[in-house]
Design an enzyme around this catalytic site. Structure first.
Site, PDB file in Angstrom:
ATOM      1  N   HIS A  84       0.755  -1.415  -0.242  1.00 55.26           N
ATOM      2  CA  HIS A  84      -0.082   0.236  -0.003  1.00 55.26           C
ATOM      3  C   HIS A  84       0.835   1.046  -0.013  1.00 55.26           C
ATOM      4  CE1 HIS A  84      -3.664  -1.991   0.614  1.00 55.26           C
ATOM      5  NE2 HIS A  84      -3.444  -2.965   1.887  1.00 55.26           N
ATOM      6  N   ASN A 144     -10.401  -2.252   2.208  1.00 55.26           N
ATOM      7  CA  ASN A 144     -10.091  -2.374   1.150  1.00 55.26           C
ATOM      8  C   ASN A 144     -11.475  -2.105  -0.031  1.00 55.26           C
ATOM      9  OD1 ASN A 144      -7.489  -3.130   1.500  1.00 55.26           O
ATOM     10  ND2 ASN A 144      -7.541  -5.288   1.482  1.00 55.26           N
ATOM     11  N   HIS A 149      -3.802   1.362  11.881  1.00 55.28           N
ATOM     12  CA  HIS A 149      -3.604   0.085  12.748  1.00 55.28           C
ATOM     13  C   HIS A 149      -4.737  -1.101  13.478  1.00 55.28           C
ATOM     14  CE1 HIS A 149      -2.477  -2.830  15.324  1.00 55.28           C
ATOM     15  NE2 HIS A 149      -2.334  -2.307  16.735  1.00 55.28           N
TER      16      HIS A 149
HETATM   17  C1  HEM Z   1      -8.209  -7.907   4.841  1.00 53.58           C
HETATM   18  C2  HEM Z   1      -6.779  -8.245   4.950  1.00 53.58           C
HETATM   19  C3  HEM Z   1      -6.101  -6.959   4.450  1.00 53.58           C
HETATM   20  C4  HEM Z   1      -6.461  -5.672   4.857  1.00 53.58           C
HETATM   21  C5  HEM Z   1      -7.531  -5.071   4.188  1.00 53.58           C
HETATM   22  C6  HEM Z   1      -5.396  -4.343   4.422  1.00 53.58           C
HETATM   23  C7  HEM Z   1      -5.608  -2.896   4.357  1.00 53.58           C
HETATM   24  C8  HEM Z   1      -4.351  -2.488   4.555  1.00 53.58           C
HETATM   25  C9  HEM Z   1      -4.279  -1.127   4.070  1.00 53.58           C
HETATM   26  C10 HEM Z   1      -5.485  -0.329   3.723  1.00 53.58           C
HETATM   27  C11 HEM Z   1      -3.070  -0.655   4.319  1.00 53.58           C
HETATM   28  C12 HEM Z   1      -2.938   0.557   4.325  1.00 53.58           C
HETATM   29  C13 HEM Z   1      -2.557   1.585   5.563  1.00 53.58           C
HETATM   30  C14 HEM Z   1      -2.666   2.919   4.827  1.00 53.58           C
HETATM   31  O1  HEM Z   1      -2.872   3.838   3.717  1.00 53.58           O
HETATM   32  O2  HEM Z   1      -1.646   3.789   5.822  1.00 53.58           O
HETATM   33  C15 HEM Z   1      -2.461  -1.917   4.316  1.00 53.58           C
HETATM   34  C16 HEM Z   1      -0.863  -1.324   4.874  1.00 53.58           C
HETATM   35  C17 HEM Z   1      -0.545  -2.428   5.484  1.00 53.58           C
HETATM   36  N1  HEM Z   1      -0.647  -3.929   5.461  1.00 53.58           N
HETATM   37 FE1  HEM Z   1      -2.397  -4.848   5.403  1.00 53.58          FE
HETATM   38  N2  HEM Z   1      -4.270  -5.356   4.613  1.00 53.58           N
HETATM   39  C18 HEM Z   1      -4.666  -6.530   4.790  1.00 53.58           C
HETATM   40  C19 HEM Z   1      -3.787  -7.491   5.619  1.00 53.58           C
HETATM   41  C20 HEM Z   1      -2.708  -7.683   6.016  1.00 53.58           C
HETATM   42  C21 HEM Z   1      -2.430  -8.811   6.483  1.00 53.58           C
HETATM   43  C22 HEM Z   1      -2.193 -10.042   7.046  1.00 53.58           C
HETATM   44  C23 HEM Z   1      -0.718  -8.236   7.012  1.00 53.58           C
HETATM   45  C24 HEM Z   1       0.140  -8.979   7.591  1.00 53.58           C
HETATM   46  C25 HEM Z   1       0.180  -9.923   8.754  1.00 53.58           C
HETATM   47  C26 HEM Z   1      -0.719  -7.377   6.389  1.00 53.58           C
HETATM   48  C27 HEM Z   1       0.319  -5.807   6.947  1.00 53.58           C
HETATM   49  C28 HEM Z   1      -0.037  -4.743   6.371  1.00 53.58           C
HETATM   50  C29 HEM Z   1       1.041  -3.999   6.369  1.00 53.58           C
HETATM   51  C30 HEM Z   1       2.532  -4.354   6.886  1.00 53.58           C
HETATM   52  C31 HEM Z   1       1.517  -2.830   6.053  1.00 53.58           C
HETATM   53  C32 HEM Z   1       2.179  -1.381   5.664  1.00 53.58           C
HETATM   54  C33 HEM Z   1       1.320   0.116   6.790  1.00 53.58           C
HETATM   55  C34 HEM Z   1       2.458   1.014   7.022  1.00 53.58           C
HETATM   56  O3  HEM Z   1       3.420   1.017   6.698  1.00 53.58           O
HETATM   57  O4  HEM Z   1       1.501   2.519   7.256  1.00 53.58           O
HETATM   58  N3  HEM Z   1      -1.605  -6.513   5.360  1.00 53.58           N
HETATM   59  N4  HEM Z   1      -3.397  -3.033   4.806  1.00 53.58           N
END
Ligand code: HEM
Length: 757
Positions: free
Chosen positions: A131, A203, A395
């Site tokens: 993202h 999402n 978060h």
């Molecule tokens: C339903 C499943 C998931 C959805 C809907 C989702 C959604 C998102 C979204 C919207 C962001 C962007 C946030 C922003 O705009 O700063 C993001 C970032 C991220 N997601 Fe997820 N994600 C999902 C699953 C996961 C899983 C399973 C993991 C790890 C186990 C994960 C790890 C991360 C990480 C590391 C970031 C970067 C966050 C940052 O650097 O601030 N995500 N995710």
């Protein structure tokens, strides 16, 4: 849940928070770079920093521990009229380094040089691991009160206004990648509630690739560019992605959503949002429910065509970012309703046979309707991209009293991952103190020190219990608004690395999605798979993915196999009954047209085409849309109306509808050597209409956009191969007469009948 005239409540409450579309009515084209018109000559009279643009708003000025400061938002921006060092010492020259003589070496003593270069050298921080590419906006959420029967969270109470910050994103690409790639979109909302911050990190698709977060590195490694050549950027059309999802068939449902039109949204404003996981809500009586969160866009769910998406990737890689910012600047404030599907909190945690802990499954809206609980309006653009959109840290674990997580194993891993990654990305443990992340509730957390500590914590005893600080801070209880985990019973079990048997069903809901698509949406899906698999190098990967498609639908598999030149395999699993869910289709209704772009082709040399241009533009603005005047050369026409695109700089993909007021003859630059769009036969004198105008018409027609023509424009229409009787083509006596009908067509997004079933 009891309905209390929610819309009336919201309209009354939101009245003060939502700016009227004043600029839209003043007929200003969005995109102005600064808050005043710059002079031609470099300014020499010292003056203070200019205010932000009227469409911009920064985070509230709170202390790191959540107290209101009362300071204006500009207090965190540059101060004073003089150039200074970062310590506020005024400087007299920033163009010359301090040297031993005019032609001599630079002196180490030059603090200003070293500070300027050093700070610049460290301007970049790591981009998000996923993202990375995103766009943000400020807004307000107003509760309808209808959610209170299932959730005690105060921000859901009727008429309560809560500031929000939203970040939309793509998943795969780097920070500088194109907006319109085929991908899932992130939809993350930070609610600054009085009870602490609630982040709904969702999402634009309701399901996910994997059922257990331990596989997140695997799916992301597979989808990111190949590690040797680092290509392709922001794409799923490559071997490693299809290798993983074809071996790992729980990804097939999400993959099908990606291959559908949902993977190429027309606009962030036209996307649904989903919390994906099931959450557990608690009301004031202590009763719990399981829910899924949904954002429903006021403008409906709409997509680009694949050709539009590809062209835009080159012509305007910032298409979605620009669309969001321009719409807000123009006063067409995007709106969504937040809704919940509510399920009884039973020990099985299933509903109508759907496992609510499996994030690869939806509950069709026809089985559990989405009940609206509030409305969000995005009404301001950030003042500074880095400070706000880049540094915002969401978060999944940021929940408030009344909202709790569940045992969905994907959600459980997310609860660990976000803080962990932000520790690196934002350079230490104090990123909650960055202005955009500061809570709007009092913070007394006993967390101390660390890099970039902004708080100045008094007291001697940051531990509990203590007597030296008078016992402060005290434990709260439910009556004092404490967050108390729902006391869920965990059945007796053993430690295992395993999933429940229900997680083995990988295809029934992919079949449901396919069965719910209209004919044209299915064609788009076939084309998407054919394109993506066609880009894979290894034949076995294509064959393996065809096997997965065979389990979804024989016709889908057959058509993709034909495109790939491969035999279609047969299904091996028994078929399942799929009752279509009409709510999954994007086609077949009518929606508001706020913020849509309307191209108007005029001819500066044809006074007839300019006659009612002014009133036509006013009518377009008045309908909440933005006119884009297109002519052979730049400058102004009909007095002071700016030409925003020339035939050389404009392209059809920027507009949602096309109005033809003229049939301009080929302009002097209509030469293939100057502008390839002019085509091989388009030179001056070779055609009655400029070939770039002809291309505009052809492309708009091909993309099933509404086209209107009058006067000389009718000839341009014909030159583009269209006639008055064609679907979605309107011919009339005047621009205003044509506009009315075009507006009607635009409400359906496209003239869908132009794509025969
Ligand atoms: C339903 C499943 C998931 C959805 C809907 C989702 C959604 C998102 C979204 C919207 C962001 C962007 C946030 C922003 O705009 O700063 C993001 C970032 C991220 N997601 Fe997820 N994600 C999902 C699953 C996961 C899983 C399973 C993991 C790890 C186990 C994960 C790890 C991360 C990480 C590391 C970031 C970067 C966050 C940052 O650097 O601030 N995500 N995710």
């Amino acid at each position: 849940m009891d309905a209390k005239n929610p819309l009336d409540t919201v309209k009354a409450a939101a009245g003060t928070a939502v700016r009227k579309a004043a600029e839209m009515l003043e007929h200003k084209v969005p995109g102005v770079p600064g808050s005043t018109t710059p002079p031609l000559e470099e300014p020499t009279q010292p003056q203070g920093p200019l205010p932000p643009k009227s469409d911009q708003d920064g985070p509230q000025t709170r202390t790191p521990t959540g107290a209101e400061t009362g300071a204006p938002k500009t207090a965190v921006g540059p101060q004073g009229e003089w150039l200074t060092t970062s310590d506020g010492v005024r400087l007299h020259d920033t163009d010359h380094s301090l040297k031993a003589g005019e032609r001599g070496p630079t002196l180490l003593q030059d603090h200003h040089l070293r500070e300027k270069i050093t700070h610049f050298d460290h301007e970049r921080i790591p981009e998000r691991v996923v993202h990375a590419r995103g766009s943000g906006a400020h807004g307000v959420f107003v509760g309808y009160g209808t959610g209170s029967s299932v959730c005690r969270a105060a921000f859901l109470a009727e008429g309560t206004q809560t500031p929000v910050f939203v970040r939309f994103s793509t998943v795969l690409g780097s920070r500088g990648s194109a907006d319109t790639v085929r991908d899932t979109r992130g939809f993350a909302t930070k609610f600054y509630t009085q009870e602490g911050t609630f982040d709904l990190v969702g999402n634009n698709m309701p399901v996910f690739f994997i059922q257990d977060g331990i596989k997140f590195p695997d799916i992301v490694h597979a989808a990111k560019p190949h590690p040797d050549r680092e290509i392709p950027q922001a794409q799923s059309a490559h071997d490693t992605f299809w290798d993983f999802v074809s071996l790992h068939t729980e990804a097939q449902h999400h993959t099908l959503w990606n291959m559908s039109d949902r993977g190429i949204p027309r606009s962030f404003r036209m996307m649904e949002g989903f919390g994906v996981h099931t959450f557990r809500l608690t009301n004031t009586a202590g009763e719990t429910s399981l829910v899924k969160f949904h954002w429903k866009p006021k403008l409906g769910v709409h997509s680009l065509t694949w050709e539009e998406a590809q062209l835009l990737g080159g012509l305007d890689p910032d298409f979605h970012r620009r669309d969001l910012a321009d719409a807000i600047e123009a006063g067409a404030h995007p709106q969504w309703e937040l809704g919940v599907q509510v399920f009884p909190d039973t020990p099985e945690q299933t509903f109508e046979g759907v496992d609510l802990l499996d994030p690869t499954k939806i509950v069709p809206e026809e089985l559990a309707p989405v009940q609206p609980i509030g409305q969000m309006t995005l009404n301001a653009n950030p003042v500074n991209f880095f400070a706000e959109t880049e540094q915002v840290a969401f978060h999944v674990g940021h929940v408030v009293p009344g909202i709790d997580v569940t045992d969905d194993p994907l959600m459980q891993a997310r609860l660990f991952s976000y803080v962990d990654t932000q520790l690196t990305r934002l350079g230490g443990p104090n990123f909650n103190q960055i202005p955009i992340n500061r809570p709007h509730a009092p913070v007394n957390d006993m967390l101390r020190d660390g890099f970039h500590q902004d708080g100045v914590h008094g007291g001697a005893a940051p531990y509990r219990p203590n007597s030296l600080d008078g016992g402060n801070p005290f434990d709260a209880d439910a009556d004092n608004g404490a967050f108390i985990e729902a006391p869920v019973r965990i059945p007796e079990s053993s430690k295992v690395r395993a999933a429940p048997a229900s997680f083995d069903d990988h295809f029934s809901q992919a079949r449901l999605f396919w069965a719910s698509m209209s004919a044209v949406e299915r064609q788009h899906i076939v084309r998407a798979y054919t394109f993506e698999l066609g880009k894979c190098y290894e034949q076995v990967i294509k064959e393996r993915q065809l096997r997965a498609l065979a389990e979804i639908d024989a016709d889908l598999c057959e058509q993709v196999a034909t495109g790939l030149g491969l035999p279609a395999p047969s299904a091996t699993l028994p078929p399942t009954e799929s009752t279509p869910s009409p709510a999954l289709s994007q086609v077949g209704s009518r929606w508001p047209v706020d913020g849509r772009m309307v191209g108007i082709v005029v001819d500066a040399d044809d006074p007839d085409s300019l006659g009612d241009l002014s009133s036509l533009r006013s009518a377009v603005f008045g309908a909440g849309m933005v006119p884009l005047v297109v002519a052979a050369r730049g400058g102004q026409v009909a007095g002071d109306i700016p030409v925003q695109r020339t035939f050389a700089t404009g392209r059809s993909v920027e507009v949602d509808a096309l109005l033809l007021a003229a049939c301009p003859a080929p302009a002097p630059d209509a030469l293939p050597s100057r502008d390839e769009k002019a085509g091989p036969v388009g030179g001056p004198g070779g055609s009655p209409v400029d070939p770039r105008v002809r291309l505009l018409v052809e492309e708009c027609y091909r993309h099933a956009k509404a086209i209107g023509a009058w006067g000389g424009g009718v000839d341009a229409l014909r030159a583009g191969g269209c006639t008055a009787g064609d679907v979605g083509v309107v011919v009339g006596d005047s621009g205003s007469a044509v506009l009315d009908e075009v507006l009607g067509l635009l409400a359906s997004h496209r003239a869908w009948e132009r794509f025969p079933a």
